[in-house]
Motif scaffolding. Sequence first.
Motif, PDB file in Angstrom:
ATOM      1  N   VAL A  94       0.866  -1.175   0.000  1.00  0.00           N
ATOM      2  CA  VAL A  94       0.000   0.000   0.000  1.00  0.00           C
ATOM      3  C   VAL A  94       0.904   1.225   0.000  1.00  0.00           C
ATOM      4  O   VAL A  94       1.835   1.321   0.808  1.00  0.00           O
ATOM      5  N   SER A 134      -4.914  -1.552   2.700  1.00  0.00           N
ATOM      6  CA  SER A 134      -5.472  -1.187   1.405  1.00  0.00           C
ATOM      7  C   SER A 134      -5.547   0.323   1.336  1.00  0.00           C
ATOM      8  O   SER A 134      -5.448   1.020   2.359  1.00  0.00           O
ATOM      9  N   ASP A 161      -3.284   1.129  -3.832  1.00  0.00           N
ATOM     10  CA  ASP A 161      -2.867  -0.269  -3.822  1.00  0.00           C
ATOM     11  C   ASP A 161      -2.885  -0.723  -5.273  1.00  0.00           C
ATOM     12  O   ASP A 161      -3.023   0.102  -6.185  1.00  0.00           O
TER      13      ASP A 161
END
Length: 473
Positions: A94, A134, A161
């Motif tokens: 991420v 995320s 992401d």
Amino acid sequence: MDSSEHSSCTTILVGKNASYDGSTLIARNEDAGVAVNPKKFVVMHPADQPRNYHAKGSQFAIQLPDNPQRYTAVPEAVDQNGVWGEAGINGNNVAMSATETITTNSRVLGADPLTKSGVGEEDLLTVTLPYINSAREGVQRVAQILKEHGTYESNGIIFSDVNEIWYMETAGGHHWVAQRIPDNAYVIAPNQTGIQEVDFNDPDNFMFPADLRDFVKTNHLNPANDFNFRKIFGSDSQLDHHYNTPRAWYGQRYFNPESVQGKSPMSNNLPFICHADRKITIEDIKFVLSSHYQDTPYDPFAPGVDYEKTPYRPIGFNRNQELSIMQLRPYVAKSSAAIQWLAFAANPYNILVPFFTNIDETPAAYGNTTGLLDSHNAYWLNRLISLIATDHYHSLMDQVEAYQEKEMGYGHQRVAEIDKLAAKTSQAGLIKVLTDENDKTADTVMKDTQKLLTKLVAQASNRVRGSFTRAHY
């Protein structure tokens, strides 16, 4: 350091279907209020992550969770003013870039004042990136921090992401909106509130605090019938027209010349979400984030132009400190999919270097920056080059551009070579391999960059004021 010292960044976001290879791409120049503000590239390990975080430039403090991930960051080389981690990718691939400083109008600030004990750019990467899995979770974590602590400044915060990019804008002390960037779109954000129409019935693409509509209605903040976040919360000042908006205009002009046809660089109705008619590359992003209105009447380097009288603030200029382009690739194994393309100092003269982020340590030339000038350090080496090349722009840029083209080719070559090596390496040994390969990449780039500096010094020395040769007689 006061937040105004870091208030002039430019952001570009490229959805996965708009990029050349299907990656999500997020990029941002970090610009300081001064030309020299040394940066370093580091890996933060869980053992090094604070549990009780206290900002140095504000009154913000927070208790952090006990389960941080490893992550990369580009903090201040001298941390007396705080961390300012700015850009990185965590162990779960991420990416985060924080922040794009933006402006909020006085009506909003009167209804929801900024708070001195709130979170800000100094803190955001450190207190967020190690704890998210995320891009959407990134928005949710910052939203919770804003609810509990507020903020002392208005910011645009970017998360990505491999599938999604989210852009989050704060307004006032506690309010915000986040928008998922469409997969086939790009965004250019230049220190202005950007998000436009908000669809409150589309949770897949918009997030916002529960009280947002009531807050706007109660405080009579909406001048229109629709809910346009930029018009409600943003500013439209003379500073915007000369300092901010022209950067979006030039970037959109590059990707979509027809879209700004007839529009002034000071136009207040440039779109936030844009669509290019071609796929966008790493080189495209670098060009725009290095640009200074080339091929327009506003280029401060155009022959005969007095740079002090040019009306618009360039994107690439002396106060650039670092540029990170975070690339999350869908077509390789997750363990080697994340690359942080990094450039130090003024972007018109530097080059991007691809660093894989699943690593234990960054290359010494990029990670060991101090406050003392050192030509063996990447930040200082590039700062010297920018100083010399700016003052001898027309006589030296051919050398710089040849170097830039060569090094970008080398960067892509290295990515392909390391991908092949990673595919043959066990997971147990991969971190060491990627760490070692990053070192090799950095070593070659540093040698080539030192050669460039030598050439520039030699050539510029022959052109200094007061020089004299016997050929005069």
